[in-house]
Design a protein around this motif. Structure first.
Motif, PDB file in Angstrom:
ATOM      1  N   PHE A 103       9.110  13.200  -6.460  1.00  0.00           N
ATOM      2  CA  PHE A 103       9.926  12.371  -5.556  1.00  0.00           C
ATOM      3  C   PHE A 103      10.825  11.476  -6.402  1.00  0.00           C
ATOM      4  O   PHE A 103      10.370  10.803  -7.321  1.00  0.00           O
ATOM      5  N   ALA A 150       2.029   2.360  -8.693  1.00  0.00           N
ATOM      6  CA  ALA A 150       1.724   3.642  -9.340  1.00  0.00           C
ATOM      7  C   ALA A 150       2.295   4.829  -8.565  1.00  0.00           C
ATOM      8  O   ALA A 150       2.479   5.911  -9.121  1.00  0.00           O
ATOM      9  N   GLY A 151       2.556   4.635  -7.279  1.00  0.00           N
ATOM     10  CA  GLY A 151       3.099   5.734  -6.476  1.00  0.00           C
ATOM     11  C   GLY A 151       2.132   6.229  -5.410  1.00  0.00           C
ATOM     12  O   GLY A 151       2.340   7.296  -4.817  1.00  0.00           O
ATOM     13  N   LYS A 152       1.088   5.453  -5.119  1.00  0.00           N
ATOM     14  CA  LYS A 152       0.055   5.876  -4.157  1.00  0.00           C
ATOM     15  C   LYS A 152       0.639   6.085  -2.763  1.00  0.00           C
ATOM     16  O   LYS A 152       0.430   7.123  -2.137  1.00  0.00           O
ATOM     17  N   THR A 153       1.360   5.076  -2.289  1.00  0.00           N
ATOM     18  CA  THR A 153       1.903   5.175  -0.931  1.00  0.00           C
ATOM     19  C   THR A 153       2.919   6.313  -0.848  1.00  0.00           C
ATOM     20  O   THR A 153       2.968   7.047   0.142  1.00  0.00           O
ATOM     21  N   GLU A 281      -4.049   1.990   2.327  1.00  0.00           N
ATOM     22  CA  GLU A 281      -4.787   0.764   1.989  1.00  0.00           C
ATOM     23  C   GLU A 281      -5.591   0.216   3.170  1.00  0.00           C
ATOM     24  O   GLU A 281      -5.366  -0.930   3.597  1.00  0.00           O
ATOM     25  N   HIS A 313      -7.077   0.167  -3.244  1.00  0.00           N
ATOM     26  CA  HIS A 313      -6.934  -0.696  -4.419  1.00  0.00           C
ATOM     27  C   HIS A 313      -8.314  -1.091  -4.881  1.00  0.00           C
ATOM     28  O   HIS A 313      -9.076  -1.655  -4.119  1.00  0.00           O
TER      29      HIS A 313
HETATM   30  N1  LIG Z   1      12.759   4.551  -1.612  1.00  0.00           N
HETATM   31  C1  LIG Z   1      12.543   3.902  -2.761  1.00  0.00           C
HETATM   32  N2  LIG Z   1      13.566   3.365  -3.450  1.00  0.00           N
HETATM   33  C2  LIG Z   1      13.357   2.717  -4.610  1.00  0.00           C
HETATM   34  N3  LIG Z   1      12.158   2.569  -5.176  1.00  0.00           N
HETATM   35  C3  LIG Z   1      11.095   3.080  -4.559  1.00  0.00           C
HETATM   36  C4  LIG Z   1      11.228   3.779  -3.312  1.00  0.00           C
HETATM   37  N4  LIG Z   1       9.998   4.181  -2.930  1.00  0.00           N
HETATM   38  C5  LIG Z   1       9.145   3.746  -3.881  1.00  0.00           C
HETATM   39  N5  LIG Z   1       9.799   3.085  -4.849  1.00  0.00           N
HETATM   40  C6  LIG Z   1       9.218   2.493  -6.059  1.00  0.00           C
HETATM   41  O1  LIG Z   1       8.273   3.407  -6.532  1.00  0.00           O
HETATM   42  C7  LIG Z   1       7.142   2.757  -7.048  1.00  0.00           C
HETATM   43  C8  LIG Z   1       5.893   3.278  -6.363  1.00  0.00           C
HETATM   44  O2  LIG Z   1       5.881   2.793  -5.030  1.00  0.00           O
HETATM   45  P1  LIG Z   1       4.607   2.941  -4.092  1.00  0.00           P
HETATM   46  O3  LIG Z   1       4.841   2.108  -2.901  1.00  0.00           O
HETATM   47  O4  LIG Z   1       4.326   4.380  -3.876  1.00  0.00           O
HETATM   48  O5  LIG Z   1       3.489   2.302  -5.017  1.00  0.00           O
HETATM   49  P2  LIG Z   1       1.983   1.937  -4.685  1.00  0.00           P
HETATM   50  O6  LIG Z   1       1.160   2.528  -5.761  1.00  0.00           O
HETATM   51  O7  LIG Z   1       1.648   2.299  -3.293  1.00  0.00           O
HETATM   52  O8  LIG Z   1       2.052   0.367  -4.854  1.00  0.00           O
HETATM   53  P3  LIG Z   1       1.235  -0.783  -4.072  1.00  0.00           P
HETATM   54  O9  LIG Z   1      -0.197  -0.569  -4.372  1.00  0.00           O
HETATM   55  O10 LIG Z   1       1.752  -2.032  -4.684  1.00  0.00           O
HETATM   56  O11 LIG Z   1       1.568  -0.646  -2.626  1.00  0.00           O
HETATM   57  C9  LIG Z   1       7.374   1.276  -6.857  1.00  0.00           C
HETATM   58  O12 LIG Z   1       7.859   0.747  -8.074  1.00  0.00           O
HETATM   59  C10 LIG Z   1       8.428   1.221  -5.786  1.00  0.00           C
HETATM   60  O13 LIG Z   1       9.227   0.095  -5.940  1.00  0.00           O
END
Ligand SMILES: Nc1ncnc2c1ncn2[C@@H]1O[C@H](COP(=O)(O)OP(=O)(O)OP(=O)(O)O)[C@@H](O)[C@H]1O
Length: 699
Positions: A103, A150-153, A281, A313
């Protein structure tokens, strides 16, 4: 206390042998882990299947003879009983596979106007996730873990088909359901998504919340009694029976606990008996005990034949032990994917030894996080992450062996009917427009009646303002002088301002929460926007009418406005339409604005413009020609002129110039009603077009 009745509680140490698929060798250059000399508390990574009959052997008795012994494995043990639910095979078993997911989002000058970042972002794209493959079978609970960012969501959204279509973002790879590319219209019927935020109405009870989902998301061909059974089943399955009739509540209003609220969110999605459940989460914001309750619920749901994927988390160790599969992410790359119980051994084989007394989840997060506190630490941790990612991608794919329904996954194809799914209609919505309107109107009415704080404050505001204005302008309408008349014109204008701002602020404070609930419900295809909008409008009108009638009854007679029945009801009509129009303006702006803060800044501006051109402060001929058009869009201008004409019709007061815009009083009401319709229409259009949840359906 009876000393003899209190034997010493002995911690149960559980030796564990973890069979794993591990890389052939550790990293070169790494020294072997030091010998562990710490006391052995038992392996906290011990998996649920390893828990057998290790009940706490020592009993601790209270004075009255009650056994108050504590079994730290109680939650885990509770789930060993796989036959708790009556709904075990009532759904399609679905295996989810994903291959080489990637992605990317635009970050370059071309996409956002800011300079490109270094590295692979030079092309103007930032990689959020790459090289991600895996599989989860029915009966399995997969946890996606990693540090923040990390990119989980992102991964969860890709798997759930819930990645918001954003301009320039690119997804690639494959997501397969039972070995086939998914058909999104069918997938939406068998897979549910629980958002991180519990977007629920605080005023509804737990049962009403689940029931609403059942009535509208289960097909209209299903009898109501069967839908009620589905509600009962979900409430029982999520252990919500004791709080079924309790309000959900929020920070301001006491309701169910945080863990129960999360389970209500899950129940709202569970009511269609989905085969697959995605959760973002689900334990965030919960204390350790409630977090454990939620995860044990997921564990049970998985055992009942569902495929459950959740991001999480830093889970505590007994939460960690509930997971079948673990996917560790760092910097958008996979550090580990395989059985959760094998992860400790996997990293041990790479010479990263989790100390015996450590929670493996904590250890993994520390191990794979990038430390940005200093350039050296960042370089080192990034190197470690890169090496772990390479090791993972070079290791043999792990065979997943869990869940009792594994062979069922290969038997069923997506779309083959079973139980609830069989009865689902293939159309986007499960019920007719009229049915939706009925349930939405009932819900809107209940919410309106139960919004006690808002209702009482609006009641107080109406009574206080009408009496205050009435006292200030007491009997002003009963005099004959031009001064009395001018004073009367002042009160007519002021009361319109009061009603406009009162109506608009009622929307500003209530609508933002409703907007997020509606977005969630639309994303799961609960109802059409049109039925929601009509139901909302119909339910709000009686309340607005009541407050306006009360306001008019007090003020009109205190001030001594024209004492005829027709003049009074015309006054009530104008004040009512003005308030609804101001509410419609606030609603349209609230929907269009990105967030409530922007809405609360814009709405007063729009109203003040309308007031300025309302005909009281500036006469029409004092306005520059190129600004005159604003006057014709001013709702206050039409309302004010109509009220003035209503009051002074047929009265000749020497020295008084009555404001006029050239239309009759009924024509002014017609223009006001037209503005009302346009603003309501715009609100609907904005909701339909700009607030529709749109998801990328590439994968
Ligand atoms: N559409 C987007 N445009 C720009 N950056 C994005 C986009 N989607 C995700 N990101 C970036 O990608 C990275 C991963 O995002 P994600 O939300 O998947 O992380 P996460 O592991 O779920 O974080 P958290 O635990 O803090 O929610 C983050 O740095 C986020 O800012």
């Amino acid at each position: 206390m009876n000393q003899e009745a209190v034997p010493v509680a002995v911690p149960v140490a559980v030796p564990v042998a973890v069979p794993v698929a591990v890389p052939a060798e550790g990293f070169s250059g790494h020294t072997a882990a030091p010998a562990h000399v710490e006391p052995d508390y038992g392996d906290t990574s011990k998996h649920i299947d390893d828990v057998t009959e290790e009940a706490t052997q020592s009993r601790i008795m209270a004075e009255d003879g009650t056994d108050i012994s504590f079994d730290p494995y109680f939650a885990t043990r509770e789930n060993v009983n796989r036959n708790q639910s009556t709904t075990k095979y009532n759904r399609q078993p679905l295996t989810l596979q994903w291959e080489d997911l990637k992605f990317e989002v635009p970050v370059g000058r071309s996409a956002t106007g800011v300079p490109c970042l270094k590295g692979n972002e030079e092309k103007g794209m930032k990689t959020i996730l790459s090289g991600c493959s895996g599989e989860i079978k029915p009966g399995g609970l997969l946890a996606i873990m990693g540090s923040s960012g990390a990119g989980k969501t992102t991964l969860l959204n890709l798997l759930a088909g819930r990645v918001t279509s954003a301009k320039g973002s690119k997804s690639s790879g494959r997501v397969l359901v039972n070995g086939e590319k998914r058909d999104f219209s069918k997938f939406r019927q068998v897979a549910s998504y629980v958002l991180q935020d519990d977007d629920l109405f605080a005023e509804l009870t737990v049962r009403e919340q689940v029931e609403f989902g059942a009535m509208l998301r289960l097909p209209n061909t299903m009898p109501t009694e069967k839908k009620q059974l589905a509600v009962d089943r979900v409430i029982t399955e999520l252990s919500l029976s004791k709080v079924a009739n309790t309000n959900i509540g929020n920070e301001l209003m006491r309701g169910v606990s945080g863990g129960e609220r999360k389970r209500v969110s899950i129940g709202t999605e569970l009511v269609t008996n989905p085969s697959m459940l995605f959760l973002d989460e689900p334990t965030s914001g919960l204390d350790a005990f409630n977090a454990l309750n939620v995860i044990t619920t997921l564990r049970r749901l998985a055992y009942n034949g569902r495929t459950v994927v959740t991001t999480i988390h830093q889970p505590r160790s007994n939460i960690y032990s509930q997971f079948d599969m673990l996917l560790l992410l760092s910097q958008g790359r996979v550090m580990y994917f395989g059985p959760a119980k094998d992860a400790v051994a996997y990293f041990s084989a790479l010479n990263f030894h989790c100390p015996a007394q450590f929670n493996p989840a904590d250890y993994f997060i520390d191990l794979i996080s990038v430390d940005s506190r200093s350039p050296d630490a960042e370089a080192l941790t990034k190197k470690r992450v890169a090496v772990l990612a390479d090791k993972h991608s070079n290791s043999a794919p792990l065979v997943t062996e869990y869940g009792e329904d594994s062979e069922m996954g290969s038997m069923a194809k997506l779309g083959e009917p079973t139980d609830t799914v069989m009865e689902m209609r293939s159309t986007k919505y499960q019920n007719s427009w009229v049915t939706e309107l009925r349930f939405l109107a009932v819900r809107a009415f209940k919410l309106m009646v139960r919004e006690r704080t808002a209702n009482f404050s609006r009641l107080g505001q109406t009574i206080v303002f009408s009496i205050l204005l009435g006292l200030i302008w007491l009997n002003a309408g009963r005099g004959d002088s031009s001064d009395d008349a001018r004073s009367l014109i002042g009160i007519l204008f002021f009361l319109l301002i009061n009603q406009c701002f009162g109506g608009a602020f009622a929307i500003i404070f209530v609508f933002p929460l409703e907007r997020s609930v509606v977005t969630r419900e639309r994303a799961s295809g609960t109802y059409r926007v049109s039925s929601y909008f009509v139901a909302k409008t119909l339910c709000e009108l009686p309340r607005t009418f009541f407050f306006n009638m009360l306001f008019s009854c007090i003020l009109y007679w205190m001030v001594g406005l024209r004492a005829t029945v027709s003049a009074f009801f015309f006054f009530v009509l104008v004040v009512f339409i003005t308030t609804v129009t101001a509410e419609s303006l606030a609603l349209a702006i609230s929907i269009l604005a990105a967030d409530p803060q922007a809405a609360s800044a814009l709405i007063p501006v729009a109203l003040i413009v309308s007031v300025l051109f309302g005909g009281f402060f500036i006469e029409g001929d004092q306005i520059y020609d190129w600004l005159v058009w604003i006057k014709w869009t001013s709702l206050v201008q039409y309302a004010f002129t109509a009220l003035v004409m209503n009051e002074f019709q047929g009265r000749d007061i020497p020295g008084l110039v009555v404001p006029s815009n050239g239309f009759t009083k009924w024509e002014n009401v017609a223009f006001l009603a037209l503005i009302l319709l346009v603003l309501r229409g715009l609100g609907y259009f904005f909701l339909l077009k700009f607030r529709a949840p749109t998801f990328d359906k590439t994968l």
